[in-house]
Write an enzyme that holds these catalytic residues in place. Structure first.
Site, PDB file in Angstrom:
ATOM      1  N   GLU A 161     -11.229  -0.983  -2.349  1.00 11.56           N
ATOM      2  CA  GLU A 161     -10.143  -0.455  -1.524  1.00 11.56           C
ATOM      3  C   GLU A 161     -10.287   1.027  -1.158  1.00 11.56           C
ATOM      4  O   GLU A 161      -9.474   1.863  -1.598  1.00 11.56           O
ATOM      5  CB  GLU A 161      -8.795  -0.703  -2.209  1.00 11.56           C
ATOM      6  CG  GLU A 161      -8.517  -2.184  -2.421  1.00 11.56           C
ATOM      7  CD  GLU A 161      -7.096  -2.484  -2.879  1.00 11.56           C
ATOM      8  OE1 GLU A 161      -6.374  -1.551  -3.256  1.00 11.56           O
ATOM      9  OE2 GLU A 161      -6.710  -3.665  -2.838  1.00 11.56           O
ATOM     10  N   GLU A 356      -9.326 -10.020  -4.183  1.00 15.45           N
ATOM     11  CA  GLU A 356      -8.027  -9.919  -4.873  1.00 15.45           C
ATOM     12  C   GLU A 356      -6.953 -10.614  -4.059  1.00 15.45           C
ATOM     13  O   GLU A 356      -6.914 -10.485  -2.838  1.00 15.45           O
ATOM     14  CB  GLU A 356      -7.562  -8.460  -5.023  1.00 15.45           C
ATOM     15  CG  GLU A 356      -8.228  -7.692  -6.102  1.00 15.45           C
ATOM     16  CD  GLU A 356      -7.696  -6.256  -6.199  1.00 15.45           C
ATOM     17  OE1 GLU A 356      -6.499  -6.035  -5.920  1.00 15.45           O
ATOM     18  OE2 GLU A 356      -8.501  -5.376  -6.540  1.00 15.45           O
TER      19      GLU A 356
END
Ligand code: GAL
Length: 767
Positions: A161, A356
């Site tokens: 991320e 995720e």
């Protein structure tokens, strides 16, 4: 369903689960500093967290017991290189090696993330991500990782991320290192980070001890279409990869981070929009960033609606009132998951892993000592189902890592948010397997076979009926039953019907808006895969203000030949209401076909017609060939074969629009049964049957009819291919759904236990 090669995993990060040990030899990360400064929820910290570094053997055993096949976890950079570069902490290397080997002994494939935000404090003090040397620092760390772990691990992810690292860490400052830098500085950081990714890929491959696979794990909310129209899909795609955020939120961007990595260039639109903020970007930089990758990862949690506006440009649409959300108020948007997967794989053309996905719930230990996290099951079921939709369409998606296994340290939210499938008591380190983990175990075991999208529906299928205007009709369908129709000539309500003359529309269920005929064709499993080209029954409420014509119906064989393949019509009536001393026409008085023909041709109606008394609660079976007519003032519930073939024998000489209605004399004479069934065999009273019982009224080749009088509570098993129900009096609750007089619904195949309560009368039918 997914194939056997599909990777079913769970994900975590080092800092969120590991905890620490006084002798572990690790260096500090920026998160240690940030938490020490008391900048997160309740001044919490991650020094213990789930203490996975002391419990991993048990935790991996638990994973194994739950059938988990892969584990995406991160290494703590500052644990391995306490100063960020240079000296290697051998204790960390041996701990991580033992972790990986233990996973493998338990049949769990390791996926290593190099950087999931564990930035060494020592390097932060040298300028952190803003210092261009970070490219070399991260490169060196990647070399150490390759040298120490690539003999026992084949899958690596460079950075988790980048959007959060840059945006939350350096623009809004809500994550460590908690800086609020200028916009140009954040672009410099983003550029350095992407170069560091490229350098890490180079070094991982260069120093790897075997052939390894490498990916990247960005994130971002998904712009997804408000409707599935081509225009809305295009508008959503445009926003998803576009630049619609204000500058103080610019890092929530997909293409700025992913285009350079996967396509080798920054997006044109961004270069234009951001030009005043950008650092120097060279050809060599772009080459460094654009390293060949084996897969793309993407963390996807939710999305937001976009549609095409009136001016042809994308327009943002508010969520519906009362939209579902998680404990940390993130919206639950499974459709965004489907579209995100589609959009990403179309644009970047690499195998995709969902690195995720999951939710935080208000989990709590129940009185039975267990954690019933049903919301999480509903969430995962809908998201994994959406993923299967994309997979079934041929999207190259290889794996799914649920976030997360253990409840853990949720960054600035501390321990407030429970994202795990395993409950952790942070005071005692006790673990409890939540219901969702057992559910996920079944997903893995069946490759998604247990997902609700792969089951037949268990929902009650409500129908919006179709009402018709008839010369003999009245107003009770509107006034007593509250159907929203105008007119004082409402004769019939086609309550459960898939007939083209009155095809009902499904409502309040997963098939809302669909016609019953379409559902029958597209989802035969809902009706037990019955061998019939059409929904076989038709349920009507008939309000006869005036007399209906004298009629007769053909049987299947006759209708097939004479009525273009139609079904014949066997039907039955339940008298819902009638006047005092009411009568009905059923049967006739002719003894032979000749007599019948003579009576009809000579119009000897009073001789011919047999009229008998009826009362509320009577039941009449009308077999084909039975002369019949409802008289004015009678309200009935009719259950019949799905057919609209009626032969009119006599219409009392009435005119409709100035003309007599068509009669079907020859066909009537052909099909009328002579002599007629006896009166005693034609009518039975079923007004007073036991309450809270499924009372069978009649069985024939075409249907079983039941009457239920609910008073209080009752249950029964729905084992038929499907069951039609019409509430004819009162109101109550059926399996959690409030129902009232005039509601029509179908209980699908496999429905099982039917729980009824209230005070109501129901007429039900099955085949
Ligand atoms: C992601 C992050 C994870 C985890 C998750 C839930 O952004 O990579 O570390 O915290 O969100 O918030």
């Amino acid at each position: 369903m997914f194939d056997d090669k599909f990777v079913w995993g769970v994900a975590s990060s080092a800092y969120q689960v590991e905890g620490t040990d006084p002798d572990d030899g690790r260096g500090k990360t920026v998160w240690d500093t940030f938490t020490e400064q008391g900048r997160i929820f309740q001044n919490q910290n991650a020094y213990t967290s789930c203490d996975n570094m002391h419990h991993y053997k048990d935790d991996y055993a638990l994973m194994k017991n739950l059938g988990i096949k892969a584990y995406r976890f991160s290494l703590n950079w500052a644990r391995i290189l306490p100063e960020g570069t240079g000296r290697v902490n051998e204790k960390a290397v041996s701990m991580y090696r033992d972790m990986i080997l233990t996973m493998k002994e338990n049949g769990i494939t390791p996926y290593i993330t190099l950087f999931h935000w564990e930035f060494p404090q020592a390097l932060q003090e040298k300028g952190g991500w803003l210092n261009e040397e970070v490219v070399d620092w991260f490169g060196e760390y990647a070399k150490v990782v390759a040298e120490n772990f690539s003999d026992i691990c084949e899958d690596f992810i460079t950075i988790n991320e980048p959007q959060c690292v840059v945006g939350l860490g350096h623009l809004s400052g809500v994550h460590a290192p908690g800086l609020k830098l200028s916009v140009p500085e954040t672009f410099q950081i983003a550029h350095n980070l992407l170069k560091a990714h490229g350098q890490a890929v180079i070094n991982l491959r260069k120093y790897a001890k075997q052939k390894i696979r490498i990916g990247f794990a960005p994130t971002g909310g998904v712009a997804y279409p408000y409707t599935d129209s081509a225009e809305d899909i295009e508008a959503a795609r445009k926003v998803y990869f576009g630049f619609y955020n204000p500058m103080d939120n610019w890092t929530w961007n997909i293409s700025w981070f992913s285009d350079p990595v996967f396509l080798g260039h920054y997006p044109k639109e961004g270069l234009e929009k951001f030009k005043e903020y950008l650092p120097e970007i060279t050809e060599a930089d772009m080459q460094l960033i654009h390293q060949p990758l084996d897969f793309m990862g993407q963390n996807i949690y939710n999305g937001y609606y976009v549609r095409q506006g009136a001016d042809g440009e994308p327009e943002f649409v508010d969520r519906e009132p009362g939209f579902p959300k998680t404990a940390c108020n993130w919206p639950v948007t499974p459709k965004a998951f489907y579209y995100g997967i589609k959009f990403l794989t179309e644009r970047y053309q690499l195998p995709l892993y969902i690195t995720e996905n999951g939710m935080s719930c208000h989990d709590n230990v129940s009185f039975d000592g267990r954690v019933h996290d049903n919301d999480r099951i509903t969430f995962l079921d809908s998201y994994i189902g959406a993923m299967q939709r994309a997979y079934d369409e041929g999207v190259d998606i290889r794996g799914y890592f649920q976030w997360t296994f253990l409840d853990n340290f949720e960054w600035s939210e501390g321990y407030k948010e429970r994202f795990g499938m395993i409950y952790v008591d942070f005071m005692t380190q006790r673990r409890i397997v939540k219901d969702s983990a057992f559910w996920y175990q079944d997903v893995i075991k069946t490759n998604g076979g247990n997902l609700s999208m792969n089951q037949t529906t268990k929902e009650i299928l409500f129908l919006d009926p179709v009402c018709t205007h008839n010369i003999w009709g009245g107003t009770r369908l509107r006034e007593d039953f509250h159907y929203p129709v105008e007119g004082d000539d409402l004769g019939e309500c086609w309550g459960i019907s898939a007939h083209p003359n009155g095809d009902g529309t499904l409502r309040d269920c997963g098939f809302s808006g669909m016609k019953l005929s379409e559902l029958w064709k597209k989802h035969p499993e809902v009706f037990g895969n019955v061998d019939s080209d059409r929904f076989p029954l038709l349920i009507k409420i008939i309000d006869a203000k005036d007399d209906l014509s004298i009629q007769v119906h053909p049987d299947d064989d006759y209708a097939k030949v004479h009525e273009n393949g139609s079904l014949g019509k066997t039907e039955c009536w339940y008298i819902l209401d009638c006047k005092e001393n009411a009568t009905i026409v059923i049967g006739h008085n002719a003894g032979t076909k000749e007599e019948l023909s003579r009576m009809i041709h000579e119009g000897k109606w009073s001789e011919f017609i047999r009229e008998i008394p009826i009362k509320k609660g009577d039941f009449l079976q009308i077999d084909p060939g039975t002369v019949h007519a409802i008289k004015g003032g009678t309200l009935i519930l009719e259950t019949q074969q799905n057919s609209d073939i009626t032969y009119r024998v006599y219409d009392y000489g009435r005119l409709s629009n100035g003309k007599p209605r068509e009669l079907h004399i020859d066909k009537s004479i052909d099909v009328i049964t002579v002599p007629a069934k006896s009166v005693a065999d034609s009518v039975k009273s079923v007004a007073d049957l036991p309450v809270n019982t499924l009372n069978e009224l009649y069985v024939c080749k075409y249907f079983h009819i039941y009457k239920i009088e609910v008073s209080g509570k009752m249950t029964f098993e729905q084992n038929a291919p499907f069951m039609n129900m019409t509430v004819t009096e009162g109101n109550g609750i059926v399996n959690g759904q409030p129902v009232k007089k005039g509601d029509h619904f179908i209980l699908p195949n496999g429905f099982g236990n039917v729980e009824l309560q209230g005070r109501m009368q129901i007429i039900a039918s099955t085949i």
